[in-house]
Write an enzyme that holds these catalytic residues in place. Structure first.
Site, PDB file in Angstrom:
ATOM      1  CG  ASP A 170      -1.781   1.161   1.370  1.00 47.60           C
ATOM      2  OD1 ASP A 170      -2.343   1.565   0.349  1.00 47.60           O
ATOM      3  OD2 ASP A 170      -1.899   1.701   2.480  1.00 47.60           O
TER       4      ASP A 170
ATOM      5  CB  THR B 170      -1.315   6.336   2.857  1.00 42.34           C
ATOM      6  OG1 THR B 170      -1.539   7.099   1.679  1.00 42.34           O
ATOM      7  CG2 THR B 170      -1.342   7.243   4.069  1.00 42.34           C
TER       8      THR B 170
ATOM      9  CG  ASP C 178      -1.152   1.812   7.050  1.00 44.45           C
ATOM     10  OD1 ASP C 178      -1.703   1.714   5.937  1.00 44.45           O
ATOM     11  OD2 ASP C 178      -0.931   2.895   7.606  1.00 44.45           O
TER      12      ASP C 178
END
Length: 831
Positions: free
Chosen positions: A519, A521, A719
Site C-alpha cells: 500500500d 500511505t 496498515d
C-alpha cells in the site's frame, strides 16, 4: 434438539478440540461442535441434558473449562487458581507439539511422546505480589513501600525456581545418583578384560554379579524409573515413542540378567562362561540408562535456552512504577497501575505500561521492541511502550494500556502462540514418526532371529546384544524436535528484531514469496501526512473551508483525516457537529455540517455524486499530483469550492528495502487508492515499474487473487482498515505495527516499527529458519537410516565391527541434543 452454550477457559485450538472431544463423549449427545472465536458450543442431543452433566464432564480430569447457558450468565471471571511461588505461569506444553497447540495445567510428561512438558513464559511469571525488606525478611507486605523496622525500601520477593529449573535440578540429582551406582558396576564388568582378574581373587564371579544386581536397583527403580513409567504409558495410550524402545531394550537386558542369576540352569551352554556362570548385562543396562539420563539433562538445559528471547523480553518489565497522585509521587507495584493513571518516568527507568507523554520530553531506547538501535525523541502526545528505556530526562506519561493489553505483553503472547504452532515441513517428520517405533521393534526382532540362526557362536548372545543395540540407538525424538526447536528460536529472534510472526506456517512460507504488494500511505510513506494548503476556488473564505473539512473528518480513522483535523486545530477552526456522516470506501467522505452538505474526496466521489469539476480547478489539482502530493476536492452543496493538498513523505528506508527485495527476485507492486498522478510520482521516486492507482479494497483483493491463480505466492503489506480484506486473502499478510488494529488482526506478520526493512528481516529470518530445519531433518534422517542398520550388525560380515548397546545409548542421547544445539545457532544469525 439443539442448544448453544458459552464455554469459558479456552485459549487455543488445542483447547477447542479437547472440549469438543469431551462434550461428544457425554451420553445422549448426538454431535457437539465448538467455536473458539465465539467461545460457544453447539450441542445436538436426543433429550435435554442438564448443564451440570456437561460441567462435570469438563472438570472430571481437572480441566479449567466452564460451561454456561449463555455469556450473560457468566457474571464474573472464575476465581483464579492460587499459584504458589515458583510455579511461573502454570501453563505447560510439549516441546514436540504432539497434540498441536494444546497446553497442560501441570508439570509432567507429554502423554504422547513422554518428554518433559515445558513451562510457558509470560507476564504472569514476572509479577510479584509480595514485598520484603532485604535486612528484615520477616517483613512481608502486599505493596511496595519502606520497612517498618529500618526504613529501607522493600524489594519484590524472589520467587522460587521455575518448574523448568526444578526439572533440571531433579534430573541433575538423579544423574549423579545414577553415576554413583553405575560407575562401580562398570568397573566390575570391565575388570573381566584384565588377565587373571584380580577381583576374582577377592570374591567369586557369582558374588560380584550379585553385587552388580544390588548396585543396579537404585539406578533402575529411582534414578531412571521415569523411563519405564513413560514406556508403560506409551503402551497404555498406544503412542509408541523413544521411551518404549529404551524401556524394552534396557528392561529385557536387566530381567535377563536377574533371571541368569536366579536360574542359571535354564540357559543353554553358549550363554555361559567357562566357570558355568551366565553372562549378565547389568553394566550395559545401567550405563545405557545413565547415558539416556545425561541426554535428558542436556536437553532440559538446552530447552531453557530456546525460550531465551521470551525471557529477555520478560526482563524488560519493571516491578514498580512511580504514580503521580495529587501532586505527590508514590511507588506502586506494576500490577496496580490503572488506565488513566499519571506516571513519572525517571532517567534510565523502564517504561512500565503503554501510554502517551503528558508532560516533558526525553529520548527513549526502543531497540528491544523495534530492533532499531537509535533512541527516539518523545514529546507531549507521543506514544511510549512498556519495556522501552527512558533516556536522560524525566517525563510524566498517561497510562493507556495496562497488563495483557500492552504491546510487550501482546508480543510475548504472540511469540508463545507461534512457538507452539506447526510448520508444514513438519508433516513429513510426523508421518515417519508414526511408523518409526513399530518399524524399529520389527527390525530388532529380525536382527535377533538372523543372528540366532546365522551368527557365530555364541549366536544367541550376539543376537541378544545386537537386538538391544537396535532398540537403544533409534531416536524418534531427533525427528520430532527438528522443526519445533528451530521454529521456537526463530520466532523469538524475530520478536527481538521487531518482526512478530503469528504462526510457523507464515515463517516457513515467507522465504518463498514471489510478489510483494504494498500500500502507499503508511506503508511506503511515513503515514504521517500533513496538510500543505487549503485552496478556495469560489466565493468562500479559506477559514470556512478548513472548518468544514475538519468537522467532517473528526470521526474518521484514516491518516489523511487525522492530518486535516490537526490542521484545523492549528488554524483554531471551530469543530462543528456532523450529521449523516458516511465513508465511501476508496473515494472519500460526505456529511452535513451546519445544514450544508459537504463532500471531500477524489474524482470518483464527485462523479458518483454527479458534481462537475471546473477545468481550471482540475488543472491546478493535476499539477499538485504530479509532485507526488495527495489532493482531495472539497464540494459544498454539490459544487466544487476548493481543494486540500496533503503531503506524506516517503520513508527513508523504503527505497533501499524495495531495491534489496527486487534483487532477491521479489516483484514489488504498489496498489493505492490515491490518484494516478500521485501514484505515478511516488512509483517513479521508488523505481517501481508496477503500480496501480485508484484501487478500492475489492480491487486489491482481485489483484491478489489474479496473481495467486498464476501460481504466485503473494505477500501483502498494509496498515489501514481498507487493507484488511487483501491482507486476509494474501498468502502472507504483513501489517505495519503503526497501523490500525483491524489490519494487524488480519495479518500473520506484524512489523513493530512499520518499516519495509522489516519485510527484509522477515524474509531473511524465514530463509535461515527453513535452512536450519532442513539441516535438523537431514541429520535426524541420516542418523536413524545409518544408525539402526549399523546397530543390527550390517558391518560385521565385511569389517567385523559391532556396535555396543552402550555406544548406541550415547549416540541416541546426543542425537537429540545436537538437533537442539543446531537450532540455537539461529540466535546468532544476522537478519
Amino acid at each position: 434438539m439443539k442448544h448453544t452454550y458459552h464455554i469459558h477457559g479456552m485459549t487455543c485450538n488445542g483447547c477447542r478440540g479437547h472440549v469438543e472431544e469431551i462434550l461428544n463423549k457425554v451420553t445422549g449427545v448426538v454431535a457437539a461442535k465448538v467455536d473458539l472465536e465465539k467461545a460457544e458450543a453447539s450441542i445436538e442431543m436426543d433429550a435435554h441434558i442438564p448443564l451440570e452433566r456437561f460441567q462435570e464432564a469438563l472438570q472430571k480430569n481437572g480441566d479449567r473449562y466452564e460451561i454456561y447457558k449463555d455469556k450473560k450468565h457468566h457474571h464474573s471471571k472464575p476465581k483464579k487458581e492460587e499459584k504458589s511461588k515458583g510455579k511461573g505461569t502454570g501453563v505447560f506444553y510439549c516441546p514436540m507439539h504432539c497434540e498441536g497447540d494444546k497446553t497442560y495445567e501441570k508439570a509432567g510428561d507429554c502423554p504422547v511422546c513422554g518428554m518433559d512438558l515445558v513451562e510457558e513464559q509470560n507476564m504472569d511469571s514476572t509479577s510479584s505480589n509480595e514485598w520484603t525488606c532485604p535486612m528484615h525478611p520477616e517483613i512481608v507486605e502486599e505493596d511496595p513501600g519502606s520497612c517498618s523496622i529500618c526504613g529501607m525500601d522493600l524489594v519484590p520477593m524472589k520467587a522460587d525456581v521455575s518448574e523448568e529449573e526444578k526439572t533440571y535440578r531433579k534430573l541433575l540429582n538423579k544423574f549423579w545418583i545414577a553415576v554413583g551406582f553405575t560407575f562401580p558396576i562398570f568397573l566390575i564388568a570391565m575388570s573381566e578384560m584384565i588377565p587373571n582378574n584380580p577381583l576374582y581373587t577377592v570374591l567369586d564371579q557369582k558374588i560380584w554379579n550379585w553385587i552388580q544386581l544390588g548396585l543396579s536397583i537404585p539406578v533402575l527403580f529411582y534414578a531412571t524409573a521415569m523411563f519405564f513409567k513413560r514406556a508403560w504409558t506409551s503402551f497404555k495410550t498406544r503412542n509408541l515413542n523413544m521411551f518404549t524402545l529404551i524401556g524394552i531394550g534396557s528392561g529385557i537386558a536387566w530381567i535377563f540378567s536377574v533371571t541368569a542369576l536366579l536360574f542359571p540352569q535354564i540357559f543353554p551352554q553358549e550363554f555361559k562362561t567357562e566357570g558355568g556362570n551366565v553372562f549378565v548385562y547389568f553394566e550395559a543396562t545401567t550405563v545405557i540408562l545413565t547415558l539416556v539420563l545425561l541426554g535428558q539433562l542436556l536437553e532440559a538445559k538446552a530447552h531453557s535456552q530456546t525460550s531465551g528471547a521470551i525471557k529477555e523480553l520478560l526482563k524488560l518489565v519493571p516491578a514498580t512504577a512511580t504514580l503521580v497522585e495529587n501532586g505527590e509521587d508514590k511507588i506502586i507495584a506494576i500490577d496496580k497501575i490503572k488506565e488513566g493513571d499519571l506516571l513519572r518516568v525517571k532517567p534510565g527507568e523502564k517504561i512500565p505500561v503503554d501510554g502517551s507523554v503528558e508532560k516533558g520530553q526525553s529520548s527513549v531506547d526502543e531497540s528491544m521492541i523495534t530492533g532499531e538501535p537509535i533512541p527516539v525523541t518523545k514529546k507531549v502526545t507521543d506514544k511510549v511502550s512498556s519495556g522501552t528505556i527512558n533516556g536522560n530526562q524525566s517525563f510524566v506519561m498517561k497510562a493507556e494500556k495496562v497488563g495483557s493489553e500492552t504491546l510487550l505483553s501482546q508480543i510475548i503472547q504472540m511469540v508463545n502462540n507461534a512457538s507452539r504452532s506447526k510448520a508444514p515441513i513438519q508433516k513429513l517428520a510426523d508421518k515417519i514418526a508414526k511408523y518409526f517405533v513399530p518399524t524399529v521393534l520389527i527390525v530388532s526382532l529380525i536382527t535377533f532371529v538372523v543372528w540366532a540362526v546365522y551368527g557365530p557362536e555364541p549366536a544367541y548372545v550376539y543376537a541378544f546384544v545386537n537386538a538391544i543395540a537396535v532398540l537403544i540407538i533409534a531416536c524418534p525424538c531427533a525427528l520430532g524436535l527438528a522443526t519445533p526447536m528451530s521454529v521456537m528460536v526463530g520466532i523469538g529472534k524475530g520478536a527481538q528484531s521487531g518482526v512478530l510472526i503469528k504462526n510457523a506456517e507464515a515463517l516457513e512460507r515467507m522465504d518463498k514469496i514471489d510478489v510483494l504488494i504494498v500500500d502507499k500511505t503508511g506503508t511506503v510513506t511515513e503515514g504521517k501526512p500533513s496538510v500543505e494548503k487549503v485552496v478556495a476556488v469560489a466565493a468562500i473564505e479559506t477559514s470556512d473551508l478548513v472548518a468544514y473539512i475538519s468537522s467532517l473528518n473528526q470521526h474518521s480513522e484514516h491518516p489523511l483525516a487525522t492530518a486535516i483535523v490537526n490542521y484545523g486545530k492549528l488554524k483554531k477552526s471551530t469543530i462543528a457537529t456532523v450529521n449523516n456522516f458516511e465513508t465511501i470506501a476508496g473515494k472519500g467522505i460526505v456529511g452535513t455540517v451546519k445544514t450544508k452538505k459537504i463532500a471531500l474526496g477524489n474524482r470518483k466521489l464527485l462523479d458518483e455524486l454527479s458534481i462537475t469539476i471546473p477545468q481550471k480547478v482540475s488543472e491546478k489539482v493535476l499539477a499538485e499530483q504530479d509532485q507526488g502530493k495527495t489532493v482531495s476536492y472539497i464540494a459544498v452543496a454539490d459544487s466544487v469550492v476548493g481543494y486540500v493538498t496533503i503531503f506524506d513523505a516517503i520513508k527513508k528506508t523504503s527505497q533501499k528495502a524495495i531495491d534489496e527485495l527486487q534483487r532477491a527476485g521479489v516483484e514489488v507492486i504498489m496498489l493505492t487508492g490515491d490518484n494516478k498522478n500521485t501514484a505515478k510520482a511516488v512509483a517513479k521516486q521508488l523505481s517501481l515499474t508496477h503500480y496501480k492507482a485508484e484501487c478500492l479494497p475489492d480491487d486489491k483483493l482481485n489483484e491478489i487473487e489474479k496473481l495467486q491463480k498464476e501460481g504466485k505466492i503473494v505477500a501483502m503489506a498494509g496498515d489501514g482498515i481498507n487493507d484488511a480484506p487483501a491482507l486476509a486473502q494474501s498468502d502472507i499478510g504483513i501489517a505495519m505495527g503503526t497501523g490500525t488494529g483491524v489490519a494487524i488482526e488480519s495479518a500473520v506478520i506484524t512489523l513493530v516499527k512499520g518499516d519495509l526493512q522489516g519485510i527484509l528481516k522477515a524474509k531473511n529470518l524465514s530463509h535461515n529458519v527453513v535452512k536450519n530445519i532442513k539441516q535438523n531433518l537431514f541429520f535426524a534422517f541420516v542418523y536413524n537410516v545409518f544408525g539402526v542398520p549399523i546397530a543390527a550388525g550390517i558391518l560385521y560380515p565385511v569389517f567385523g565391527l559391532l556396535l555396543s548397546p552402550m555406544i548406541a545409548a550415547l549416540a541416541m542421547s546426543f542425537s537429540s541434543v545436537s538437533v537442539i544445539a543446531n537450532a540455537l545457532r539461529l540466535k546468532k544469525v544476522k537478519i
